[in-house]
Scaffold this motif. Structure first.
Motif, PDB file in Angstrom:
ATOM      1  N   ALA A 167     -44.595  -3.375  11.859  1.00 17.14           N
ATOM      2  CA  ALA A 167     -45.416  -2.346  11.219  1.00 17.14           C
ATOM      3  C   ALA A 167     -45.336  -1.038  11.999  1.00 17.14           C
ATOM      4  CB  ALA A 167     -46.856  -2.808  11.103  1.00 17.14           C
ATOM      5  N   GLN A 168     -45.308  -1.130  13.325  1.00 16.29           N
ATOM      6  CA  GLN A 168     -45.199   0.071  14.149  1.00 16.29           C
ATOM      7  C   GLN A 168     -43.872   0.778  13.882  1.00 16.29           C
ATOM      8  OE1 GLN A 168     -47.300   1.742  15.411  1.00 16.29           O
ATOM      9  NE2 GLN A 168     -46.962   2.383  17.491  1.00 16.29           N
ATOM     10  N   SER A 169     -42.796   0.030  13.766  1.00 17.10           N
ATOM     11  CA  SER A 169     -41.488   0.614  13.483  1.00 17.10           C
ATOM     12  C   SER A 169     -41.476   1.288  12.118  1.00 17.10           C
ATOM     13  CB  SER A 169     -40.402  -0.468  13.531  1.00 17.10           C
ATOM     14  OG  SER A 169     -40.370  -1.058  14.801  1.00 17.10           O
ATOM     15  N   THR A 170     -42.096   0.622  11.156  1.00 19.61           N
ATOM     16  CA  THR A 170     -42.153   1.196   9.809  1.00 19.61           C
ATOM     17  C   THR A 170     -42.980   2.476   9.814  1.00 19.61           C
ATOM     18  OG1 THR A 170     -41.979  -1.019   8.869  1.00 19.61           O
ATOM     19  CG2 THR A 170     -42.776   0.720   7.422  1.00 19.61           C
ATOM     20  N   THR A 171     -44.103   2.472  10.514  1.00 25.88           N
ATOM     21  CA  THR A 171     -44.933   3.671  10.608  1.00 25.88           C
ATOM     22  C   THR A 171     -44.169   4.801  11.291  1.00 25.88           C
ATOM     23  OG1 THR A 171     -46.911   2.293  10.726  1.00 25.88           O
ATOM     24  CG2 THR A 171     -47.137   4.574  11.433  1.00 25.88           C
ATOM     25  N   GLY A 172     -43.425   4.458  12.333  1.00 22.27           N
ATOM     26  CA  GLY A 172     -42.623   5.466  13.027  1.00 22.27           C
ATOM     27  C   GLY A 172     -41.560   6.076  12.126  1.00 22.27           C
ATOM     28  N   ILE A 173     -40.937   5.230  11.324  1.00 24.87           N
ATOM     29  CA  ILE A 173     -39.914   5.724  10.379  1.00 24.87           C
ATOM     30  C   ILE A 173     -40.550   6.675   9.369  1.00 24.87           C
ATOM     31  CG2 ILE A 173     -38.383   5.022   8.502  1.00 24.87           C
ATOM     32  CD1 ILE A 173     -37.797   2.465  10.184  1.00 24.87           C
ATOM     33  N   PHE A 174     -41.730   6.287   8.856  1.00 23.69           N
ATOM     34  CA  PHE A 174     -42.402   7.154   7.891  1.00 23.69           C
ATOM     35  C   PHE A 174     -42.846   8.476   8.531  1.00 23.69           C
ATOM     36  CE2 PHE A 174     -43.306   3.246   5.243  1.00 23.69           C
ATOM     37  CZ  PHE A 174     -42.479   3.635   4.207  1.00 23.69           C
ATOM     38  N   LYS A 175     -43.270   8.425   9.803  1.00 25.11           N
ATOM     39  CA  LYS A 175     -43.647   9.665  10.494  1.00 25.11           C
ATOM     40  C   LYS A 175     -42.436  10.585  10.641  1.00 25.11           C
ATOM     41  CE  LYS A 175     -47.562   8.066  13.250  1.00 25.11           C
ATOM     42  NZ  LYS A 175     -48.044   7.793  14.607  1.00 25.11           N
ATOM     43  N   GLU A 176     -41.281  10.008  10.977  1.00 24.71           N
ATOM     44  CA  GLU A 176     -40.057  10.810  11.084  1.00 24.71           C
ATOM     45  C   GLU A 176     -39.688  11.419   9.742  1.00 24.71           C
ATOM     46  OE1 GLU A 176     -36.713   8.858  12.898  1.00 24.71           O
ATOM     47  OE2 GLU A 176     -37.979   8.008  14.482  1.00 24.71           O
ATOM     48  N   ALA A 177     -39.818  10.617   8.684  1.00 25.43           N
ATOM     49  CA  ALA A 177     -39.505  11.121   7.341  1.00 25.43           C
ATOM     50  C   ALA A 177     -40.458  12.247   6.956  1.00 25.43           C
ATOM     51  CB  ALA A 177     -39.569   9.994   6.319  1.00 25.43           C
ATOM     52  N   ALA A 178     -41.727  12.102   7.292  1.00 25.84           N
ATOM     53  CA  ALA A 178     -42.702  13.158   6.994  1.00 25.84           C
ATOM     54  C   ALA A 178     -42.359  14.423   7.773  1.00 25.84           C
ATOM     55  CB  ALA A 178     -44.120  12.693   7.324  1.00 25.84           C
ATOM     56  N   GLY A 179     -41.938  14.268   9.029  1.00 26.04           N
ATOM     57  CA  GLY A 179     -41.541  15.430   9.829  1.00 26.04           C
ATOM     58  C   GLY A 179     -40.334  16.137   9.233  1.00 26.04           C
TER      59      GLY A 179
END
Length: 185
Positions: A3-15
């Motif tokens: 879940a942390q990895s998925t959240t990190g990926i989504f944060k990068e995509a949002a950036g």
């Protein structure tokens, strides 16, 4: 951990989406300040797209069954290629044509939206459809009335406004998504 990895990926995509929103806003402002250059760029791009379509037509000719089908596809492809090259190398003519086409598109859209309003006028919020139709008709008039001189500003200005609005929208929903993701974890 997943879940942390998925959240990190989504944060990068949002950036990345925030970055693209800012780029769109900057390009929109440039288009507003340089509407003629933007319009000519759009005209050249349309010519290139038509050339590419012609090349695709010619390529599809080799999959044709029979000489007649092959010949027609090659001829149609050649017309696309020649027409696209003509527009790409005569962007002023292309710009005038695109501007007139846009005015006609706005005219038909405005008429249809007004007709839709009268069919659904009893529904809540239907006044917005009439508002949209009347504004669209007004835009059609503003572009058509001084045509072809409106070619100097119409395409570039409308593209600029669209890029600014779309960029701002992307920026706002990306910032909201990033805040939501930060609140989650």
């Amino acid at each position: 951990m997943n879940a942390q990895s998925t959240t990190g990926i989504f944060k990068e995509a949002a950036g990345a989406s925030i970055g693209w929103g800012v780029v769109m806003i900057v390009l929109g402002v440039l288009a507003l300040f340089l509407p003629l250059a933007t319009g000519i760029g759009v005209s050249i791009a349309v010519g290139c797209i038509i050339v590419f379509s012609g090349v695709a037509y010619v390529a599809s000719a080799f999959a044709a069954r029979g000489a007649g089908s092959f010949l027609w596809r090659v001829l149609i492809g050649a017309v696309y290629i020649l027409g696209g090259l003509y527009l790409a190398f005569n962007p002023g003519l292309a710009l005038e044509s695109l501007t007139l086409a846009m005015a006609l598109m706005f005219l038909f859209e405005g008429v249809l939206e007004t007709v839709v309003f009268f069919q659904f006028r009893t529904l809540p919020g239907s006044g917005w459809v009439l508002f949209d139709g009347l504004i669209t008709l007004f835009l059609a008039y503003m572009i058509w009335r001084p045509w072809p001189s409106s070619s100097i500003w119409a395409i570039g200005t409308i593209l600029g406004v669209n890029l600014i609005v779309s960029g701002f929208t992307r920026l706002m929903y990306s910032v909201a998504a990033r805040k939501t993701l930060e609140a989650i974890g």
